[in-house]
Design an enzyme around this catalytic site. Sequence first.
Site, PDB file in Angstrom:
ATOM      1  N   ASP A   1      46.032  37.583  56.856  1.00  0.00           N
ATOM      2  CA  ASP A   1      44.481  38.715  56.595  1.00  0.00           C
ATOM      3  C   ASP A   1      44.842  40.344  56.357  1.00  0.00           C
ATOM      4  OD1 ASP A   1      45.745  38.901  59.620  1.00  0.00           O
ATOM      5  OD2 ASP A   1      44.035  39.827  60.282  1.00  0.00           O
ATOM      6  N   GLU A   2      43.630  40.829  56.474  1.00  0.00           N
ATOM      7  CA  GLU A   2      43.002  42.227  56.340  1.00  0.00           C
ATOM      8  C   GLU A   2      44.330  43.047  55.549  1.00  0.00           C
ATOM      9  OE1 GLU A   2      40.041  42.986  60.316  1.00  0.00           O
ATOM     10  OE2 GLU A   2      42.753  43.319  60.330  1.00  0.00           O
ATOM     11  N   LEU A   3      45.042  43.323  54.134  1.00  0.00           N
ATOM     12  CA  LEU A   3      45.716  42.812  53.465  1.00  0.00           C
ATOM     13  C   LEU A   3      45.021  44.584  53.286  1.00  0.00           C
ATOM     14  CD1 LEU A   3      48.412  43.158  51.762  1.00  0.00           C
ATOM     15  CD2 LEU A   3      47.283  41.727  49.941  1.00  0.00           C
TER      16      LEU A   3
END
Lengths: 523, 534
Positions: free
Chosen positions: B309-311
């Site tokens: 997530d949220e790279l």
Amino acid sequence: MVLSQPNEQPLNVVPYPQEVTMISCNIPVLPGSITIKSNIESVILSISISRYQNLFFPFTKNIVGDDSNKIELSISIASDDETLQLGVDESYSLLIDQGTYQLKSNTIYGAMRGLETFKQMIVYDVVKNSYSLTCAEIMDFPTYQWRGFLVDNARHYLTKDMVLHIIDSLGYNKFNVMHWHLIDTVAFPVESKTYPKLTEAILGPHATISHDEIEIVVAYAKTYGIRVIPEFDVPGHSSSWGVGYPELLANCPGFPASSVPLDCSNPNTYTFLENFFSEIAPLFEDDYFHTGGDELVIDCWANDTSIQKWMKKMNYNTSDAFQYFEDQLDIIMTSINRKKIAWNDALQHGVKFNENTLVQTWTNINDLRVVLAAGYKTITSFFYYLDRQSPDGYYDIHYEWQDTWQDFYASDPRLNITSNAENILGGEATMFGEQVSSVNWDARVWPRAIGISERLWSSTEINNVTLALPRVGQFSCDMSRRGILSGPLFPDYCPLPEELSFSLKPVYQLSKDEVNLILKKKF
Amino acid sequence: MMKEIVLFFAVLVAIVIGQANQPLNVVPYPQQVEMGSCNIPVTSILITSNIESTTFSVSMERYTNLFFPFNNVSNSEENDSSSITLEVTIYSDDETLQFGIDESYNLVIQEESYQIKTATIYGAMRALETFKQLITYNQLDNSYSIQCVSISDYPRYPWRGFMVDTARHFIPKNMILHMIDSLGFSKFNVLHWHIVDAVSFPVESTTYPNLTKGAFSPSAVFSHSDIEEVVAYAKTYGIRVIPEFDIPGHAAAWGIGYPELVATCPDYAANVNNIPLDISNPNTFTFLQNFFSEISPLFFDNYFHTGGDELVTGCWTEDPTILNWMTKMGFSTTDAFQYFENNLDNIMKSINRTKITWNDPIDYGVQLNPETLVQVWSSGSDLQGILNSGYKALVSFAWYLDKQVPDGKIHYEWQDTWQDFYAADPTVNITSNSNNILGGEATMWAEQINQVNWDVRVWPRAIGIAERLWSSQSINTVSLALPRIGQFTCDLSRRGIQSGPLFPDYCPMQDDLVFTMKPNIKLSNSEIKLILNK
């Protein structure tokens, strides 16, 4: 010495003191190395001292340090008058420097505030497993003299021990009033010898508060310099009075039982209140007595045939009837030698209070302006509703629920008030108990109410969330080590003593003798 | 000051009395309930089982200890019938605990017959919890009784997860075991252990010992034996434990001990959450392969969560080495992310695990291996798209316990957000492929949580999620659930879980009750080995 800039808050203390001068030393201390000496003999202060001595060092295993370093904190108190009433002097000065450890105050209550600050200056270093004392010179006093907290004992029954535990947490935060909302529609948990059937309206077996318990609470609170003010909410929110004494209530079929008020037309109602308050008031030392007055369902009076008849005879509208009720209360207050506090609702009904009434404003800022314009002294509460999902109205939504502490923090009681602001004596946080019992009270209240305690104590310029956050984080960790379930506000590491558990009991057990001495009762 | 709520409660009581179609005080509400007419006084309960199982015997011992929170019970109707024997019959002695395990049970309570019948020990654990809730304490005469009833029960969803975050705050092992108690009581069956994140790396590694330089403190670390104890303890509740190692984003903590693992991007470094792994370096994948090969055997579950997530791909393109590599490979940031996930798939194959990821890679245009289980945390419309692409999915977006406003609704009381969770049926607004929703997971992100306030932030609100995932879709009326939840939350608090009330009521507690934040049973080393079949 380094004088701190106004935009810096170098001392990890909550609420932040009024004047801080940092001194560039850090004194290593060990468990047992701090003694406290006072120039006056006082049972009350000695309990406070002994309590703090037990709190200074939450970790005691294999502490690193030099045990030759003995520290004696010398307390010097100007007056031995222990009277605890509105306006009591809570100021203190604290000087911590190499070889000099002095706490000065005018009263024992100022000394208690100083001791709490001193406690927070003892810093535990988890990496080194050691303690040190931060050097500083502090001159401190509260911005507001009324820093209250409403505890609701009606919607859920709180045991005496839980109330004492709550007082611990309030004392650590320098709150100085516990507003004890003792009864409400759903329950009447207060023992009465005059009217024993009042406690037929309890939530469950043994869910009563005895006179002895009230005295213990008042005495315990006094060891923190906390005044205890009872609220008996009348004439609305009163159906619990009618469980044992149905004749006290108005009769308005069709209205929900929960909205039935007292019968204002019956002279016996006032006799009853006078007798009951005369019995109860002496258990509390405070000059103030809260009689509620909120959310009266006045249409119930208008629908009660006998009240209707009485109103007609007296030539009263419902507003006049409410006025009559409040006037009768004033007579009772005079007879029990107490000043009345009331929620602001009656004013919205057109009632005129006695000018000595202290008005607690819970609705909104416009009503606050009305209260001030009419010349009353007041305390504000509408900012500080701890039960609400969105305390700041429906506008300011945070990602995290706990960040509502910032809403409280931003809310100075005199915010946006331009006239008669000096009549705002302070404020009160409220934790109404519909969804709170001893099980979840701590974590609902803390760390969020730290924002309220700092707002009411510290200078109004101390209002920057970024600067407050690290201090609040450290204090919240400190509170949890003292057994208060106060969680974090950002990722950090707060190791707790392994054997720590949460007993929800007071940190100090008062003996019966101590209670009597504190209350100056004759044996 | 709370007129509306009091009035609401009065109305509520009237409604409940009016249509008592959830007559049994059990949470989550069972699928089929046939009320009996008797109420049997009890003073002692013996549980017998037809099979020998260390795992199940721990469960039996636990419940035997929980049945009677108050001692010194008066025994006004002293006779033999107040001592009862609960007979548990389990058809299979296979203790395999994996996705899809049979958790169904039948429970019949009638005069002189107390029977649980199940296919597995895990179904029997669910039945014991239900049985426990059927025992009512009556404070007035200080006595206990049990409700006669016939129950046939099974979960609506096979995946009823709860995400615990031990990175933002370190949670001591005993507190994790305490959390597992609370999850087991609510019939959750997956502990999703978000074990590392940007701010800390609390997991011991013997292969890469410097990883725990990223812990908050040397004492804030989970050893391998801590992990085994957690996995074994969870098994005594039929709870699968799935670790999440969140990569390639949220990876800064990996770089404290091994700086070569993370990308370098000064412009992004102000926020620790922005730093991803360096995907251009083949050593990154060797490292992950070795580390996961060390860690995964500690968890016996077939699934393994790799985050995703949220790279912040801007960090990759700011790092000259990574940018050069992308140019050489002809990769866009999406291709680079795709490359990373493909490499992870190879690692998953080698450690014999099925990958779970958050839904973010899909939003980036990455094609996940069709076997991948996608945990959807963004929105219902993303969920529909993911289902349409043929993936199996878990719902999480509706159940963020950290949020002030979980779904846009503002209640008066903060705790009433439990109603938002309760209303969030996983299939709401889903028009196709809803059978690919395996269930859901509550998430308790820990930026503002540690062991001190976890219970109160989670309970009683997560009861709404537990019931939503277990009970029938038609069990969804707040006013009918409220009295049951009120009773259960009181019950939880007597078991040492800090679960508060949802309306004015009276829940007397044991005088000596102390919230220890420790598990209700301490497993011995030999029990742990037996439970893990070592």
